[in-house]
Write a protein that holds these residues in place. Structure first.
Motif, PDB file in Angstrom:
ATOM      1  N   GLY A 110       0.832  -1.208   0.000  1.00 47.34           N
ATOM      2  CA  GLY A 110       0.000   0.000   0.000  1.00 47.34           C
ATOM      3  C   GLY A 110       0.855   1.242   0.000  1.00 47.34           C
ATOM      4  O   GLY A 110       2.057   1.190   0.249  1.00 47.34           O
ATOM      5  N   ARG A 111       0.182   2.347  -0.276  1.00 43.54           N
ATOM      6  CA  ARG A 111       0.863   3.644  -0.279  1.00 43.54           C
ATOM      7  C   ARG A 111       0.950   4.142   1.166  1.00 43.54           C
ATOM      8  O   ARG A 111      -0.065   4.244   1.855  1.00 43.54           O
ATOM      9  N   TYR A 112       2.146   4.403   1.605  1.00 40.99           N
ATOM     10  CA  TYR A 112       2.395   4.890   2.969  1.00 40.99           C
ATOM     11  C   TYR A 112       2.276   6.420   2.970  1.00 40.99           C
ATOM     12  O   TYR A 112       2.783   7.048   2.044  1.00 40.99           O
ATOM     13  N   PRO A 113       1.683   7.040   3.976  1.00 41.58           N
ATOM     14  CA  PRO A 113       1.071   6.447   5.147  1.00 41.58           C
ATOM     15  C   PRO A 113      -0.429   6.164   5.001  1.00 41.58           C
ATOM     16  O   PRO A 113      -0.996   5.488   5.843  1.00 41.58           O
ATOM     17  N   ASP A 114      -1.053   6.650   3.896  1.00 43.16           N
ATOM     18  CA  ASP A 114      -2.525   6.645   3.832  1.00 43.16           C
ATOM     19  C   ASP A 114      -3.160   5.264   3.818  1.00 43.16           C
ATOM     20  O   ASP A 114      -4.266   5.081   4.318  1.00 43.16           O
ATOM     21  N   GLU A 115      -2.487   4.278   3.197  1.00 44.91           N
ATOM     22  CA  GLU A 115      -3.168   3.002   2.950  1.00 44.91           C
ATOM     23  C   GLU A 115      -2.743   1.881   3.898  1.00 44.91           C
ATOM     24  O   GLU A 115      -2.998   0.713   3.619  1.00 44.91           O
ATOM     25  N   VAL A 116      -2.055   2.253   4.983  1.00 47.91           N
ATOM     26  CA  VAL A 116      -1.575   1.187   5.881  1.00 47.91           C
ATOM     27  C   VAL A 116      -1.956   1.481   7.341  1.00 47.91           C
ATOM     28  O   VAL A 116      -1.104   1.505   8.236  1.00 47.91           O
ATOM     29  N   ASP A 117      -3.267   1.654   7.570  1.00 54.50           N
ATOM     30  CA  ASP A 117      -3.756   1.977   8.921  1.00 54.50           C
ATOM     31  C   ASP A 117      -3.361   0.915   9.942  1.00 54.50           C
ATOM     32  O   ASP A 117      -3.045   1.214  11.093  1.00 54.50           O
ATOM     33  N   THR A 118      -3.406  -0.363   9.519  1.00 54.56           N
ATOM     34  CA  THR A 118      -3.099  -1.431  10.480  1.00 54.56           C
ATOM     35  C   THR A 118      -1.649  -1.365  10.930  1.00 54.56           C
ATOM     36  O   THR A 118      -1.332  -1.681  12.083  1.00 54.56           O
ATOM     37  N   LEU A 119      -0.776  -0.955  10.005  1.00 49.66           N
ATOM     38  CA  LEU A 119       0.636  -0.793  10.388  1.00 49.66           C
ATOM     39  C   LEU A 119       0.731   0.224  11.531  1.00 49.66           C
ATOM     40  O   LEU A 119       1.413  -0.011  12.536  1.00 49.66           O
ATOM     41  N   PHE A 120       0.013   1.335  11.398  1.00 51.26           N
ATOM     42  CA  PHE A 120       0.065   2.351  12.465  1.00 51.26           C
ATOM     43  C   PHE A 120      -0.548   1.822  13.753  1.00 51.26           C
ATOM     44  O   PHE A 120      -0.022   2.059  14.851  1.00 51.26           O
TER      45      PHE A 120
END
Ligand SMILES: C[S@@+](CC[C@H](N)C(=O)[O-])C[C@H]1O[C@@H](n2cnc3c(N)ncnc32)[C@H](O)[C@@H]1O
Length: 250
Positions: A110-120
């Motif tokens: 995914g495009r960081y940071p917008d598309e990786v909510d679970t990573l955050f």
């Protein structure tokens, strides 16, 4: 220089296409002409390692944003394996598919940071080392660099570090090509007895310059992080016009 890729017009989506090409070398897939990277990856990686003390020790959490698919992310994976670190890669699905599956690696497409909510959700405040090498210029041109910076800072554990490496700085480039060394370098490269073109006082949309590099430091520092601009090692292919930014959570 290769004419297969418009190197000036790269975007996250364009990189997805490059990643899937069967004609391109691993250097070209990540947007570099072969002559800039061939035989240089060890030097680049050694320079990165030397700058990041947070990679030392064992059992750390490491994140690389935009690893691409050259040998650099695999060199990082080898170090992580040796030291028992957990390694997270975030890039497009197409780029990540070029990298092998390894036990120590977790891929976040995914495009960081917008598309990786679970990573955050999983990694906020827990990451020891974050590397984004030759990546933030694309975020500057097509995303929100300040949101990218603030959210990346939020991932750091105490003592954690971020390396925004290989940052092209157009004012640094102008300083170099206005100097005797830069003129000599241009003449040797082009084989022509001419001056490099250096133009001041013009609009340069999408290009990072001193104002952006120094503002990154100011913003990180104002939010409680140490931050420095550091030069690239001498032998690196673009050391005369690119530099690195090191940020550390005290
Ligand atoms: C110039 S390449 C650098 C690759 C690698 N770091 C290297 O130096 O060999 C830029 C990489 O960043 C990725 N990228 C660009 N914008 C990104 C974003 N917002 N989130 C995640 N990856 C991104 C691209 O897909 C590409 O793999």
């Amino acid at each position: 220089m290769s004419d297969k890729i418009p190197f000036q017009e790269l975007t996250f989506d364009k990189f997805r296409e490059l990643a899937q090409s069967e004609q391109l070398s691993r250097h070209e897939k990540v947007g570099f002409p072969n002559e800039y990277r061939e035989g240089k990856e060890e030097l680049i990686f050694a320079d990165v390692l030397a700058k990041l003390r947070s990679l030392d020790g064992a059992g750390k959490t490491i994140l690389e944003i935009g690893p691409g698919c050259s040998r650099l992310p695999m060199m990082l994976a080898d170090v992580c394996k040796e030291r028992g670190h957990e390694l997270h890669f975030v890039d497009s699905l197409e780029m990540l598919a070029q990298l092998p599956e390894e036990e120590c690696i977790r891929k976040w497409p995914g495009r960081y940071p917008d598309e990786v909510d679970t990573l955050f959700a999983q990694l906020s405040g827990k990451v020891d080392t974050i590397i984004a090498y030759s990546v933030i210029q694309y975020v500057f041109a097509e995303g929100n660099l300040w949101d990218f910076l603030d959210r990346t800072l939020s991932l750091l554990a105490d003592g954690g570090e971020i390396l925004f490496g290989d940052v092209p700085n157009t004012t640094m480039r102008k300083r170099f090509f206005s100097s005797a060394a830069g003129i000599r370098c241009h003449r040797e490269y082009s084989g022509r007895d001419e001056l490099p073109e250096v133009r001041f006082n013009q609009l340069e949309p999408g290009l990072m310059d001193d104002s952006v590099v120094l503002a990154i430091l100011a913003r990180a520092r104002a939010q409680g992080f140490h931050a420095w601009v550091v030069p690239q090692g001498e032998g690196l292919p673009m050391a005369n016009r690119r530099e690195d930014i090191l940020i550390r959570k005290p």
